[in-house]
Design an enzyme around this catalytic site. Structure first.
Site: not given
Length: 765
Positions: A114, A206, A208
Site C-alpha cells: 500500500d 482505513d 485507525e
C-alpha cells in the site's frame, strides 16, 4: 455497479442490486452530530501547503501524505528485521525472499503493497527492478483523507499498477470527527472516479488511530464514543455499498477496533484487512477483532520493495480468499468481436503451488464463449441489437466460488441525434442531454466532450450540466465510445456564453456583528452605515455571475498581498470581480481569496477585502468565521442546476405540510431564501431542517421554527464558483432533488453529496 466478491461472499445479481437500496442511518440526537458540529467538508475549505500539509480551521493536517497514522507506522516499523539486505534499486527481489521466516499457514504466496503520496511521485511499477516484476500482485493506493485531501498521485499510481498487471484498490483514511461517513465515502469515490474495470478491487475504509489527537484535543478514537463510531462506520460502508454494490474492505487493528467500536460485530460481512505485526519467529496468524474469524489481507510490516525508495507497507492475501475483480459493462457493435478478460487473484498457503482459477458464464450473447482456464471471452456478437445480463463465476479448487454480474450491450451503428448550436448565460444552469440512437434504450455508451465552456461537464451518459463561468464562443466536440475504445459517433456543437444580465436579489447587505449595512459613500469609499430603507446607497444587487452591483457598477477589491487587506472600490461591470457566498454567510472574493470585512463598528468605518479569518473549537472540526466577515445578503432564489427549477416553501397539493419542494423559478415570497450567519437556510421566517431522529438518503426536509445552534438546520456550502452543494454536516448528506426528478412539487430530500450530480448543485442568489 457490481460488487467485487471475495471467495466467502458469493453474491447473486438480485442481492447485488438490493445492496444499492440499503440506506445509511445516523441519529442526530446524541449521535455523531454532537462530535461533528460544523466541519468544512472539502478541500475548497482547506489550505494545502507545498510541504504536503492541509490546514482546516486551526488544525494543521500534517499526516495527509502518509499511508497511515504515526502510531501505526511505529507498529509496522517493528518489522524492520525482515527487510531485504540488498538495495531496493538492485536486482529484482521476490516477495517470498523478504517474508518473515515463519508465518501462519493461512498466509499465501501472494503479496501486495500500500502506498500514498509519500512514495507516489516516483514509483517504478513494471520495468526492471519494478514492483510488479518483483512479484507483488496487488496495490492499495491512498485516495483521500477525511473530506479535505486527495492524493495527487492516486490516478497515476492506479494506472501504473494496472498497466503492470497488478490489482489495485483505493483506500480512504477516515477522519470521523471532521465530517459524516457518507460524505467521506462519496468524497473518496468521486476522487477515485471509481468504476469497475477488471483490475479494481473493492474500496477500502482505513479506520485507525487519530493522527491529530494532540492537535484536536481528543484521543485515538477521535473523541467519539463506541456507539458514535459504529454509526459513523455504518454510514460510510453503506454508502459504498449503495454506490458500488460492494462491501468495502475494512483496514484496522484489533486493539483500535476493540477500544473504539466496543468490539462491534456489525461489520462481519465486510472483508478484513488487518494490520498486525507477528513476533519474530511466530507461526501464528494475525490478531483479529472478535467479529471476524477470517481475514482477506494481512499487513504484517514494512520492508524494502523494488521500484520504491525507502520502506513500504506489505501485506499477504489470505490462502482462503479468492478475489475476483468486477469487469465493466460491455458495449459493442452488432456482428463485432467480443473481447473481455476476466481477472481473479487466488493462491494457496506458503510453500504450495498456486491453484488454478476456472471460469464459467451464463447469459453470454449468442456466438460468444468463455475460456474456462484463462477467463477470456471471445467470439462474434449477434447481428441484432440487444441487452444480455451476464453472470460469470470464478472458482478455485477447495474454495467457494465468486460471482460477478454485468450487462452486455450489443448496439447497431450510432448516430447523435440532437446536436445543435447553444446559447447560454454566465451563471445560468445548463441541462442538455446528448441523444444517441443505437437501437437500445438507456445508457449503453460512454460520452466525452472537448471544448466545453468553463463550468460545464459531461456525464458518462451524455448529460451536459453545470454553471457557465466565462463568456465566449466555444467549439465543442461530443464523442460516444463503446468497449472497443474507439469513437462510434461524434459531432460538433457551437456554444456561445453571454454576459449575465445583472439582475438578481436586491437589498441590504447586513453585517452580522452589529446589524449595520454595506454602503456606497463614493466609488472609492465603501463603508458601513446604519441601515436605512430609503437609502439607495445601501441597495445592492447580487447577480447570477457572482458580481455585487450598485448604481450600474460592480464591487471590486484592489490588488494587495496575500497577507494584507485590500481596499474596495466600484468598477465597470464589463470586467466584474466575482464574490462567492461561503458557509456561515461569509462573502469571498474569487480574484484574491480575501473576504468582505469591516474595519470598525462606527458609521463610516471602511469595508475592505481582508484575509479570511476563522476560529476553531477544541476538536478542530468546527470553524466559526470572524463576526466582522459575516454578512446577510438580500433574500433570493435558491436555484437548482436542474435548469428552470428552484427550492420553494410552497406545499405540494394534498401532500404533507411543512415540506420544502422543487418549483419552477419565479419571484415570490415562497422562493426568497437567506443564508444566516449561524448556518441556517431560512425562508418565510422558518428554517430548512432535517427531520429529527434518523436521517438517511431519501429523508425529507421540512420548514420549521428556527432553533439557534441546532445541528439539524446547519448547512455548509462547498463547491463553486457558482453552483455549490449544501451539506448538512451532522448527517453528511446534501440538499437534493432526489433522482434529478425535475418535477414541480417534488419534495426536497437528503441525498449523498456526489460530485457533478446536478440534483445536488445550487446557486445561492
Amino acid at each position: 455497479m457490481r460488487r467485487v466478491v471475495g471467495k466467502h461472499r458469493v453474491v447473486t445479481k438480485q442481492r447485488a442490486f438490493a445492496a444499492v437500496g440499503v440506506l445509511a442511518a445516523l441519529t442526530l440526537a446524541g449521535g455523531v452530530a454532537a462530535a461533528i458540529s460544523s466541519p468544512a467538508p472539502t478541500t475548497r475549505a482547506s489550505t494545502v501547503s507545498q510541504a504536503g500539509t492541509v490546514r482546516t480551521g486551526s488544525i494543521v493536517r500534517f499526516n495527509v501524505a502518509a499511508a497511515h497514522s504515526p502510531q501505526l507506522d511505529q507498529l509496522l516499523a517493528g518489522s524492520a528485521g525482515v527487510a531485504p539486505k540488498t538495495s531496493v534499486r538492485a536486482a529484482a527481489v521476490s516477495p517470498a525472499a523478504v517474508s518473515p521466516a515463519a508465518v501462519s499457514a493461512a498466509a499465501s504466496n501472494v503479496q501486495g503493497i500500500d502506498v500514498s503520496s509519500i512514495q507516489g511521485a516516483s514509483i517504478n511499477w513494471s520495468s526492471t527492478n519494478g514492483v510488479a516484476s518483483a512479484g507483488y500482485k496487488f496495490a492499495f493506493v491512498k485516495v483521500s483523507e477525511g473530506s479535505y485531501y486527495v492524493d495527487p498521485y492516486y490516478a497515476k499510481d492506479v494506472a501504473g499498477a494496472e498497466t503492470a498487471g497488478m490489482f489495485a484498490a483505493p483506500y480512504a483514511f477516515a477522519i470521523p470527527n471532521y465530517s459524516g461517513g457518507a460524505l467521506q465515502a462519496d468524497y473518496a469515490l468521486d476522487a477515485a472516479h471509481y468504476t469497475p474495470d477488471g483490475h479494481l478491487l473493492p474500496p477500502v475504509l482505513d479506520i485507525e488511530y487519530d493522527p491529530y489527537k494532540s492537535e484536536d484535543g481528543t484521543n485515538d478514537c477521535y473523541g467519539l464514543t463506541p456507539t458514535q463510531m459504529v454509526a459513523w462506520i455504518s454510514t460510510f460502508t453503506t454508502e459504498i455499498q449503495r454506490r458500488t454494490g460492494q462491501f468495502p474492505v475494512i483496514y484496522t487493528t484489533a486493539g483500535w477496533w476493540d477500544t473504539c467500536t466496543g468490539d462491534s460485530g456489525n461489520f462481519g460481512a465486510d472483508p478484513m484487512w488487518i494490520a498486525s505485526v507477528p513476533p519474530k519467529g511466530s507461526t501464528s496468524g494475525p490478531t483479529l477483532p472478535a467479529a471476524w474469524t477470517a481475514w482477506n489481507y494481512w499487513q504484517y510490516g514494512q520492508q524494502g520493495v523494488p521500484g520504491i525508495s525507502g520502506s513500504t507497507d506489505v501485506s499477504y492475501l489470505s490462502s482462503t480468499a479468492l478475489e475476483f475483480a468486477a469487469p465493466a459493462s460491455q458495449s459493442n457493435l452488432a456482428n463485432g468481436q467480443a473481447n473481455l478478460q476476466l481477472n481473479g487473484l487466488d493462491a494457496g498457503p506458503v510453500g504450495t503451488t498456486s491453484p488454478s482459477i476456472t471460469y464459467a458464464a451464463t447469459g453470454l450473447p449468442a456466438g460468444t464463449q468463455i475460456n474456462t482456464t484463462t477467463g477470456a471471452v471471445s467470439g462474434t456478437l449477434p447481428a441484432a441489437p440487444g441487452t444480455f445480463p451476464v453472470a460469470i463465476t470464478a472458482s478455485a479448487q477447495g474454495d467457494p466460488s465468486a460471482t460477478q454480474n454485468l450487462s452486455w450491450y450489443v448496439h447497431r451503428g450510432v448516430t447523435l441525434a440532437n446536436l445543435a448550436s447553444k446559447t447560454t448565460t454566465v451563471g445560468a444552469p445548463v441541462r442538455y442531454q446528448i441523444q444517441a440512437r443505437d437501437g437500445l434504450s438507456g445508457c449503453t455508451l460512454q460520452f466525452s466532450a472537448t471544448g466545453l465552456p468553463p463550468g460545464l461537464s459531461i456525464s458518462s451518459c451524455g448529460m451536459i450540466s453545470g454553471w457557465p463561468t466565462r463568456t465566449g464562443s466555444y467549439s465543442v466536440t461530443v464523442r460516444a465510445t463503446d468497449s472497443s475504445s474507439g469513437t462510434v459517433a461524434q459531432g460538433p456543437v457551437a456554444w456561445k456564453v453571454t454576459r449575465a444580465s445583472g439582475s438578481g436579489p436586491t437589498g441590504h447587505i447586513v453585517l452580522a456583528r452589529d446589524g449595520k449595512c454595506l454602503a456606497e459613500r463614493s466609488t472609492t469609499d465603501i463603508a458601513i452605515e446604519t441601515c436605512s430603507s430609503r437609502s439607495t446607497a445601501e441597495r445592492w444587487t447580487v447577480a447570477a455571475d457572482g458580481s455585487v452591483r450598485i448604481g450600474g457598477k460592480c464591487l471590486a477589491a484592489k490588488s494587495a498581498s496575500s497577507t494584507a487587506s485590500a481596499a474596495l472600490d466600484l468598477t465597470s461591470c464589463t470586467s466584474a470581480q466575482r464574490w462567492q457566498l461561503q458557509s456561515k454567510a461569509v462573502l469571498k472574493n474569487l480574484t484574491d481569496g480575501h473576504c468582505l470585512a469591516d474595519t470598525g463598528s462606527k458609521n463610516g468605518s471602511r469595508a475592505v477585502a481582508a484575509v479570511c479569518k476563522a476560529t476553531s473549537n477544541n476538536t478542530g472540526s468546527a470553524t466559526t468565521p470572524s463576526n466582522s466577515q459575516q454578512w446577510t445578503l438580500p433574500a433570493g432564489l435558491l436555484t437548482s442546476d436542474i435548469a428552470g427549477y428552484c427550492a420553494s416553501t410552497q406545499q405540494p397539493t394534498g401532500g404533507p405540510s411543512g415540506v420544502a419542494t422543487l418549483r419552477h423559478c419565479k419571484a415570490s415570497t415562497a422562493q426568497n431564501w437567506t443564508i444566516e450567519p449561524d448556518g441556517a437556510l431560512s425562508a418565510g421566517g422558518k428554517c430548512l431542517r432535517t427531520t429529527t431522529g434518523t436521517v438517511s438518503p431519501g429523508s425529507q426536509l421540512r420548514m420549521a421554527a428556527c432553533v439557534r445552534g441546532s445541528a439539524s438546520q446547519v448547512w455548509q456550502l462547498t463547491g463553486g464558483p457558482i453552483g455549490a452543494q449544501l451539506v448538512n454536516p451532522a448527517a453528511g448528506l446534501c440538499l437534493a432533488d432526489q433522482g434529478d426528478a425535475a418535477r414541480s412539487g417534488a419534495p426536497l430530500r437528503m441525498e449523498p453529496c456526489v460530485t457533478a450530480d446536478p440534483g445536488t448543485s445550487w446557486r445561492v442568489s
